[in-house]
Design a protein around this motif. Structure first.
Motif, mmCIF file in Angstrom:
data_model
loop_
_atom_site.group_PDB
_atom_site.id
_atom_site.type_symbol
_atom_site.label_atom_id
_atom_site.label_comp_id
_atom_site.label_asym_id
_atom_site.label_seq_id
_atom_site.Cartn_x
_atom_site.Cartn_y
_atom_site.Cartn_z
ATOM 1 N N UNK A 299 0.727 -1.145 0.079
ATOM 2 C CA UNK A 299 -0.162 0.102 -0.017
ATOM 3 C C UNK A 299 0.900 1.376 0.117
ATOM 4 N N UNK A 300 2.124 1.217 0.619
ATOM 5 C CA UNK A 300 2.755 2.512 0.715
ATOM 6 C C UNK A 300 3.794 2.492 -0.546
ATOM 7 N N UNK A 301 4.046 1.601 -1.109
ATOM 8 C CA UNK A 301 4.957 1.558 -2.332
ATOM 9 C C UNK A 301 3.970 1.822 -3.533
ATOM 10 N N UNK A 302 2.768 1.506 -3.447
ATOM 11 C CA UNK A 302 1.809 1.819 -4.604
ATOM 12 C C UNK A 302 1.180 3.334 -4.219
ATOM 13 N N UNK A 303 1.447 3.832 -3.235
ATOM 14 C CA UNK A 303 0.987 5.162 -2.955
ATOM 15 C C UNK A 303 1.443 6.240 -4.075
ATOM 16 N N UNK A 304 2.687 6.281 -4.500
ATOM 17 C CA UNK A 304 3.071 7.228 -5.598
ATOM 18 C C UNK A 304 2.686 6.763 -6.758
ATOM 19 N N UNK A 305 2.323 5.606 -7.087
ATOM 20 C CA UNK A 305 1.666 5.244 -8.522
ATOM 21 C C UNK A 305 0.132 5.732 -8.461
ATOM 22 N N UNK A 306 -0.358 5.346 -7.246
ATOM 23 C CA UNK A 306 -1.953 5.713 -7.242
ATOM 24 C C UNK A 306 -2.191 7.338 -7.175
ATOM 25 N N UNK A 307 -1.006 7.980 -6.609
ATOM 26 C CA UNK A 307 -1.411 9.452 -6.769
ATOM 27 C C UNK A 307 -0.994 10.105 -8.292
ATOM 28 N N UNK A 308 0.196 9.439 -8.842
ATOM 29 C CA UNK A 308 0.326 9.636 -10.169
ATOM 30 C C UNK A 308 -0.920 9.449 -11.112
ATOM 31 N N UNK A 309 -1.374 8.085 -10.926
ATOM 32 C CA UNK A 309 -2.533 7.893 -11.651
ATOM 33 C C UNK A 309 -3.640 8.837 -11.414
ATOM 34 N N UNK A 310 -3.826 9.212 -10.440
ATOM 35 C CA UNK A 310 -5.071 10.224 -9.847
ATOM 36 C C UNK A 310 -4.710 11.488 -10.332
ATOM 37 N N UNK A 311 -3.517 11.909 -10.303
ATOM 38 C CA UNK A 311 -3.204 13.181 -11.026
ATOM 39 C C UNK A 311 -3.519 13.226 -12.733
ATOM 40 N N UNK A 312 -2.751 12.091 -13.195
ATOM 41 C CA UNK A 312 -3.239 11.994 -14.618
ATOM 42 C C UNK A 312 -4.690 12.116 -15.065
ATOM 43 N N UNK A 313 -5.428 11.354 -14.066
ATOM 44 C CA UNK A 313 -6.964 11.248 -14.560
ATOM 45 C C UNK A 313 -7.520 12.604 -14.205
ATOM 46 N N UNK A 314 -7.088 13.225 -13.239
ATOM 47 C CA UNK A 314 -7.787 14.635 -12.739
ATOM 48 C C UNK A 314 -7.402 15.719 -14.003
#
Length: 589
Positions: A299-314
């Motif tokens: 969950x912590x390692x994927x935090x960067x990917x999730x945030x990046x993916x969320x930023x791109x989606x926004x």
């Protein structure tokens, strides 16, 4: 639109507005989250089972209990695998359905937007929004959003269990969220801007590729392959450099995210060993504690990917709503005029027109009336407003002031499908689509019979289509570039007359024809025009013979109206325009 668009100011709002596409799938998403919660719960229970195994059967040397607890762990693993399958299958199908719905709505909205919108926007920017940006949103909705919720739930539950197992070390794990929050806040602020920049640059690059593909004949003819290659290299380099900067930001942030759980794990191992040695924890408790903490690494390692993916989606959602937020300015009126009942009386009443964003009007106070069955030719020098005038009839643009009426009804009061069923159009630059000849011909009249198609081809002198490899079913290729300019123009003319419109608008549809073919087309077209109200933009003097009257357009105003012979006898400017056109026609020939 190009890559100098300013950073978005409402990306989260734009992403939130997509929630209406989630509503039809609420039930599916509920089951998806239940499956995700169940799978996560099963994985969390396994370390607790391990604690029982170590502190029970292993410590007391009881093989029977060990087998029972091992079987329970195996069962939990199978349940977790089944629930993960259900969750992934559900989220994939749901996200694909949502992407399909958004793409359909976006394309339909683009079709409703006026020509003034498409005049301003690069096609590559629109293409990237309909394809790349929607793919980014789908990935976030299918994976990023799910993992965000699941990982957040996992983190909270595991931290609570760790506090329950041994609160001093549990508190250390809980406090490790503070540097994670600070790092993610800094990462979000920078990544949003760079993500938007790269998406805009990709749109510009797509525009360049599309224009190069469409203009390949011009590029080759002028020997500008290296020049266009240089432009593409520069655009691709911009995308590359932005991508590298984005990757550098991701790498640095992921390193920060990854360091936190590793440092925390080292503290837990040392502190846990001391706690076991001092009797504060059992060995099984330490094993369970470490196992549970290891569950937090993903969950912590994927935090960067999730945030990046969320930023791109926004940013993708913001780019999409830049299109959705443009309201169609040319919309349906309340009335319908049935084609077979229309007489075709066309009137321009004090019409003025200025292109959106321009200051100088193109047309000023145009007053014209064309009787049913009459043909009016529009003559004028280049830039006098001829094409703008005829584009107002089918409402490709709307008048700035005044009104245009058909049978006394303002065209703005008619439904667009009704208006465009009555008005047939052929442009000087014919557009053919990458489909069969038959599909191109029947674009505005899908129910046309073979006899009607044959009649339209005869009028346009386009019987050459029967000699193509598969006749009417031959695909003409993108933009119809497999055909000559004259062939494309004749097919466009056939497409305009196939529906037998009551009003026919022709923007110099014979300019690409040779003299012999032009004479044949004019002879056949004259028969069609007897039963149709026609407005013809004329560049060739020979085409004037098709008209009953002629209107001379000068700098956006009507300078004179009359028959050809009257204007030739009384208006020197008219003679000069036709003389210039005749000279141009001879040079072209």
């Amino acid at each position: 639109m190009s890559a100098d668009v300013s950073p978005p100011k409402r990306p989260l709002t734009s992403l939130w507005r997509l929630r209406r596409y989630l509503r039809p799938y609420v039930v599916a998403m509920v089951w998806m989250f239940i499956a995700a919660a169940g799978a996560t719960g099963a994985s969390i229970v396994v370390p607790l089972v391990v604690q029982r195994v170590v502190d029970g059967p292993v410590r007391h040397r009881q093989p029977g209990g060990l087998l029972l607890l091992g079987a329970l762990a195996l069962l939990l693993g199978l349940v977790e695998a089944l629930l993960i399958f259900i969750r992934r299958w559900t989220q994939s199908t749901t996200s694909l359905q949502m992407e399909y719905a958004i793409r359909n709505d976006l394309y339909a909205h683009l079709q409703r937007l006026p020509m003034s919108f498409h005049d301003r926007w690069q096609s590559g920017q629109l293409l990237s929004r309909v394809t790349t940006d929607l793919g980014v949103i789908r990935r976030f909705l299918s994976f990023g959003l799910i993992f965000l919720v699941v990982n957040l739930g996992t983190y909270i539950v595991v931290v609570l269990l760790l506090l329950r197992l041994y609160w001093p070390l549990g508190l250390v794990v809980a406090l490790s969220s503070v540097p994670l929050f600070l790092a993610s806040r800094k990462f979000t602020r920078y990544y949003l801007t760079i993500s938007r920049l790269q998406q805009d640059q990709l749109g510009d690059l797509a525009t360049l590729v599309e224009e190069s593909a469409q203009g390949i004949r011009v590029i080759k003819s002028f020997g500008r392959r290296r020049h266009m290659g240089g432009l593409f290299h520069a655009g691709a380099r911009l995308v590359h450099d932005t991508g590298v900067a984005k990757a550098r930001l991701l790498a640095r942030s992921w390193a920060e995210f990854d360091a936190v759980p590793n440092v925390t794990l080292a503290i837990v191992l040392v502190g846990g060993a001391y706690a076991v040695a001092s009797g504060g924890m059992t060995v099984g408790g330490l094993v369970a504690f470490v196992s549970l903490q290891l569950m937090l690494i993903w969950p912590i390692d994927s935090l960067g990917w999730i945030i990046a993916n969320g930023q791109e989606a926004m940013t993708a959602a913001d780019r999409i709503y830049e299109v959705f937020d443009v309201q169609p300015s040319i919309v349906d009126g309340p009335d319908r005029l049935v084609a077979r009942q229309a007489e075709g009386r066309l009137r321009f009443d004090a019409v003025s027109f200025t292109y959106p964003g321009a200051d100088v009007p193109v047309l000023r106070h145009i007053d014209l009336e064309v009787e049913p069955g009459e043909t009016l030719a529009i003559v004028g020098v280049t830039g006098s407003g001829k094409t703008s005038l005829v584009s107002l009839v089918p409402r490709l643009y709307d008048v700035t002031s005044g009104r245009i009426t058909i049978d006394g009804r303002d065209v703005r009061s008619l439904r667009l499908d009704s208006l465009r069923e009555i008005v047939g159009v052929a442009f000087e630059e014919p557009t053919l689509f990458s489909m069969s000849v038959r599909e191109n011909l029947t674009l505005g009249r899908p129910d046309a019979t073979d006899e009607e198609i044959a009649e339209a081809l005869s009028v346009a002198q386009a019987e050459f289509v029967y000699e193509l490899p598969w006749g009417l079913d031959t695909r003409v290729g993108e933009q119809g570039l497999s055909l000559s300019g004259g062939q494309r123009q004749r097919l466009a003319l056939a497409r305009a007359v196939i529906g037998k419109p009551r009003v026919l608008v022709l923007d110099d549809p014979l300019s690409a024809l040779d003299v012999h073919t032009e004479a044949l087309v004019e002879e056949a077209l004259a028969r069609v025009l007897r039963d149709t109200t026609a407005l013809i933009v004329v560049h060739r003097p020979s085409t004037v013979a098709l008209a009953d009257r002629v209107a001379l357009l000068r700098d956006g105003v009507i300078a004179a109206v009359g028959t050809h012979s009257e204007l030739m006898a009384t208006v020197p400017e008219y003679r000069a325009v036709l003389s210039a056109e005749a000279e141009t026609s001879r040079v072209d020939a």
